[in-house]
Scaffold this active site. Structure first.
Site, PDB file in Angstrom:
ATOM      1  N   CYS A  55      -8.079 -10.190  -1.501  1.00  0.00           N
ATOM      2  CA  CYS A  55      -8.561 -11.134  -2.534  1.00  0.00           C
ATOM      3  C   CYS A  55      -9.788 -10.625  -3.277  1.00  0.00           C
ATOM      4  CB  CYS A  55      -8.895 -12.484  -1.918  1.00  0.00           C
ATOM      5  SG  CYS A  55      -7.502 -13.238  -1.095  1.00  0.00           S
ATOM      6  N   HIS A  63      -5.143 -19.017  -7.700  1.00  0.00           N
ATOM      7  CA  HIS A  63      -5.821 -17.852  -7.129  1.00  0.00           C
ATOM      8  C   HIS A  63      -4.866 -16.654  -7.082  1.00  0.00           C
ATOM      9  CE1 HIS A  63      -8.031 -15.305  -4.478  1.00  0.00           C
ATOM     10  NE2 HIS A  63      -7.729 -15.859  -3.330  1.00  0.00           N
ATOM     11  N   CYS A 103     -14.004 -14.814  -0.339  1.00  0.00           N
ATOM     12  CA  CYS A 103     -13.571 -14.410   1.004  1.00  0.00           C
ATOM     13  C   CYS A 103     -12.295 -13.580   0.884  1.00  0.00           C
ATOM     14  CB  CYS A 103     -13.332 -15.620   1.896  1.00  0.00           C
ATOM     15  SG  CYS A 103     -12.044 -16.743   1.331  1.00  0.00           S
ATOM     16  N   GLY A 113      -8.774 -11.944   3.079  1.00  0.00           N
ATOM     17  CA  GLY A 113      -7.893 -11.902   4.244  1.00  0.00           C
ATOM     18  C   GLY A 113      -8.266 -10.751   5.168  1.00  0.00           C
TER      19      GLY A 113
HETATM   20  C1  LIG Z   1      -0.094 -24.441   0.215  1.00  0.00           C
HETATM   21  C2  LIG Z   1       1.148 -23.791  -0.363  1.00  0.00           C
HETATM   22  C3  LIG Z   1       2.072 -23.322   0.767  1.00  0.00           C
HETATM   23  C4  LIG Z   1       1.851 -24.844  -1.215  1.00  0.00           C
HETATM   24  O1  LIG Z   1       2.901 -24.239  -1.878  1.00  0.00           O
HETATM   25  P1  LIG Z   1       3.997 -25.113  -2.650  1.00  0.00           P
HETATM   26  O2  LIG Z   1       4.697 -25.991  -1.673  1.00  0.00           O
HETATM   27  O3  LIG Z   1       4.806 -24.173  -3.476  1.00  0.00           O
HETATM   28  O4  LIG Z   1       3.057 -25.985  -3.577  1.00  0.00           O
HETATM   29  P2  LIG Z   1       3.425 -27.043  -4.672  1.00  0.00           P
HETATM   30  O5  LIG Z   1       2.516 -26.821  -5.814  1.00  0.00           O
HETATM   31  O6  LIG Z   1       4.897 -27.070  -4.912  1.00  0.00           O
HETATM   32  O7  LIG Z   1       2.979 -28.389  -3.997  1.00  0.00           O
HETATM   33  C5  LIG Z   1       3.692 -28.975  -2.906  1.00  0.00           C
HETATM   34  C6  LIG Z   1       3.683 -30.482  -3.101  1.00  0.00           C
HETATM   35  O8  LIG Z   1       2.342 -30.927  -3.114  1.00  0.00           O
HETATM   36  C7  LIG Z   1       2.082 -31.647  -4.298  1.00  0.00           C
HETATM   37  N1  LIG Z   1       0.705 -31.377  -4.747  1.00  0.00           N
HETATM   38  C8  LIG Z   1       0.121 -30.162  -4.849  1.00  0.00           C
HETATM   39  N2  LIG Z   1      -1.135 -30.309  -5.311  1.00  0.00           N
HETATM   40  C9  LIG Z   1      -1.326 -31.642  -5.492  1.00  0.00           C
HETATM   41  C10 LIG Z   1      -2.411 -32.398  -5.962  1.00  0.00           C
HETATM   42  N3  LIG Z   1      -3.561 -31.852  -6.335  1.00  0.00           N
HETATM   43  N4  LIG Z   1      -2.266 -33.736  -6.022  1.00  0.00           N
HETATM   44  C11 LIG Z   1      -1.108 -34.324  -5.661  1.00  0.00           C
HETATM   45  N5  LIG Z   1      -0.033 -33.646  -5.213  1.00  0.00           N
HETATM   46  C12 LIG Z   1      -0.160 -32.309  -5.141  1.00  0.00           C
HETATM   47  C13 LIG Z   1       3.106 -31.143  -5.296  1.00  0.00           C
HETATM   48  O9  LIG Z   1       3.339 -32.094  -6.292  1.00  0.00           O
HETATM   49  C14 LIG Z   1       4.299 -30.902  -4.442  1.00  0.00           C
HETATM   50  O10 LIG Z   1       4.938 -32.134  -4.234  1.00  0.00           O
HETATM   51  P3  LIG Z   1       6.540 -32.225  -4.192  1.00  0.00           P
HETATM   52  O11 LIG Z   1       6.957 -31.359  -3.032  1.00  0.00           O
HETATM   53  O12 LIG Z   1       6.804 -33.677  -4.009  1.00  0.00           O
HETATM   54  O13 LIG Z   1       6.986 -31.662  -5.510  1.00  0.00           O
HETATM   55  C15 LIG Z   1       0.790 -22.563  -1.246  1.00  0.00           C
HETATM   56  O14 LIG Z   1       0.143 -22.980  -2.397  1.00  0.00           O
HETATM   57  C16 LIG Z   1      -0.073 -21.577  -0.494  1.00  0.00           C
HETATM   58  O15 LIG Z   1       0.422 -20.827   0.331  1.00  0.00           O
HETATM   59  N6  LIG Z   1      -1.381 -21.559  -0.785  1.00  0.00           N
HETATM   60  C17 LIG Z   1      -2.311 -20.644  -0.135  1.00  0.00           C
HETATM   61  C18 LIG Z   1      -2.289 -19.308  -0.808  1.00  0.00           C
HETATM   62  C19 LIG Z   1      -3.097 -18.306  -0.069  1.00  0.00           C
HETATM   63  O16 LIG Z   1      -3.049 -18.208   1.147  1.00  0.00           O
HETATM   64  N7  LIG Z   1      -3.859 -17.511  -0.790  1.00  0.00           N
HETATM   65  C20 LIG Z   1      -4.729 -16.553  -0.230  1.00  0.00           C
HETATM   66  C21 LIG Z   1      -5.988 -17.199   0.109  1.00  0.00           C
HETATM   67  S1  LIG Z   1      -7.007 -16.144   1.041  1.00  0.00           S
END
Ligand SMILES: CC(C)(COP(=O)(O)OP(=O)(O)OC[C@H]1O[C@@H](n2cnc3c(N)ncnc32)[C@H](O)[C@@H]1OP(=O)(O)O)[C@@H](O)C(=O)NCCC(=O)NCCS
Length: 406
Positions: free
Chosen positions: A107, A359, A390, A392
């Protein structure tokens, strides 16, 4: 004559150059996957668009002034492999004379590109560089084609170190004072700040429009972030299921997303900026990288920031603007607390952060630098600013900057 006898033959004077940021740009950030605005666009084309834009926005700058094109890229395979940093200036039609390289610190790949560029210029190896970060998480998902050493899991402290969401769950477990409700509240504030900034037109000054092909074959210009959810509220956040473990605390709402995007910064020595008539926006003050237990990787901005502050002889009180990457709400809450700041400190992520914008890994560091540069312009009384994130596997990177737009 022996080796010792030659010492002192080269009496070239060595001095440290002041390093300044001239400009920063980014693409809009898309959602990864088939519904993402950049699904049919290559990562290297995003980097090319930004490189060209930096020339267009700064007429005094000619491509032949750029002495290296340093790109942070986490997943260096397929369209992001083969030394993307070298290919980009040629794809920008600047010929083959401009060197380039790619850097991976996950990252912080992009912030490390900026940091290495700073070091280069400070040491007198160059006067003008382009440093950026790009990640197409739709085409190259996290961990794609990786083959970790069989002992890596053991030396990192267990399987959770490989799963960023689990490292955030670990912070919740080890420091239960940071609750799910606090994480959701922080995520909501990030969305609200981002929305206010978008409505006020703050993103326009940094987003380079990119023309792309859509899934249906038509073409469209992408100039708005796809990820922000201005309708977010605490109830909807509280209703989201935890994703990484049952009965955990990390949800899609309080985690950054999976995104495609790029950001880039133009760095120069202060004397070269002066000579070429380009206006410096901020000056490098100090940088530091630090490492922590990989199973709680999100805590690493704390030691990195403390080290950078120490090198500069400054304290957190001196930081007027703070840009901290929001990989997960809980790790930001932890970092702010340990750095002596409240979660709602007005100096922190004034235009929102990665919880709202997304991100795209390596792009986030130069995005933070670009946000800070623009925030400095709007806050001429601000003197010092911090960019930190930060990484990974347990690393943190921090750079402190001084405002030159006061
Ligand atoms: C968390 C994670 C798994 C979610 O992925 P996803 O399921 O594709 O995410 P989505 O945007 O489709 O959201 C999932 C659900 O949450 C809901 N949602 C997401 N953000 C929301 C918010 N701010 N308010 C309300 N609902 C929200 C979506 O509407 C969706 O709902 P649905 O399933 O009914 O359509 C993914 O974003 C992830 O892996 N994030 C971390 C990334 C990471 O590790 N990066 C490196 C960092 S070091």
């Amino acid at each position: 004559m022996g080796v010792m006898g030659r010492v002192g033959v080269c009496d070239m004077e060595k001095k440290v150059n002041e390093v300044v940021v001239i400009d920063g740009v980014r693409t809009a950030f898309g959602r990864a996957g088939e519904k993402g605005v950049f699904w049919k666009t290559r990562a290297d084309d995003l980097a090319v668009a930004l490189s060209r834009a930096l020339i267009q926005r700064n007429p005094e700058l000619r491509p032949d002034m750029i002495e290296d094109s340093i790109w942070g890229v986490t997943n260096q395979v397929k369209e992001q492999g083969g030394t993307l940093g070298r290919a980009v200036p040629m794809l920008a039609d600047w010929g083959w004379e401009i060197p380039g390289c790619s850097i991976d610190r996950m990252c912080a790949s992009g912030l490390t590109a900026v940091g290495f560029g700073v070091g280069y210029i400070a040491a007198g190896m160059a006067d003008c560089l382009l440093a950026g970060g790009v990640e197409h998480m739709g085409h190259l998902p996290m961990g794609f084609m990786r083959d970790p050493h069989p002992r890596l899991e053991e030396v990192m402290g267990g399987p959770s170190a490989f799963n960023m969401g689990m490292t955030a769950e670990n912070i919740h477990d080890r420091f239960p004072e940071f609750t799910r409700e606090m994480a959701d509240r922080y995520a909501l504030s990030s969305q609200q700040k981002a929305d206010r900034a978008i409505q006020a037109g703050k993103m326009k000054q940094m987003i380079v429009p990119v023309e792309v092909e859509r899934s249906d074959g038509t073409r469209v210009v992408v100039e708005k972030d796809q990820q922000p959810r201005p309708d977010t509220n605490l109830d909807s956040l509280a209703g989201l299921k935890t994703v990484f473990k049952e009965n955990g605390r990390v949800t899609a709402g309080n985690a950054s997303g999976l995104n495609d995007g790029a950001a880039a910064v133009l760095l120069m020595s202060e004397k070269e900026a002066e000579a070429s008539g380009l206006e410096p926006k901020m000056r490098w003050v100090s940088s530091a990288v630090a490492a922590v237990d990989p199973t709680i990787m999100g805590t690493a901005p704390v030691p990195a920031t403390l080290k950078a502050l120490d090198k500069a002889g400054l304290t957190m009180d001196d930081m007027d603007i703070i840009e901290i990457n929001e990989a997960f709400a809980v790790q930001v809450l932890y970092c702010l607390d340990r750095l002596g700041l409240k979660a709602d400190d007005p100096r922190v992520n004034r235009w929102g952060g990665s919880l709202a914008f997304g991100h795209p890994l390596a792009a986030s560091g130069p995005r933070l630098v670009t946000f800070l540069m623009n925030l400095f312009r709007e806050n001429p009384k601000a003197r010092y600013g911090l960019t930190t994130l930060c990484v990974g596997r347990g690393q943190g990177y921090a750079i402190i900057w001084e405002n030159m737009q006061g």
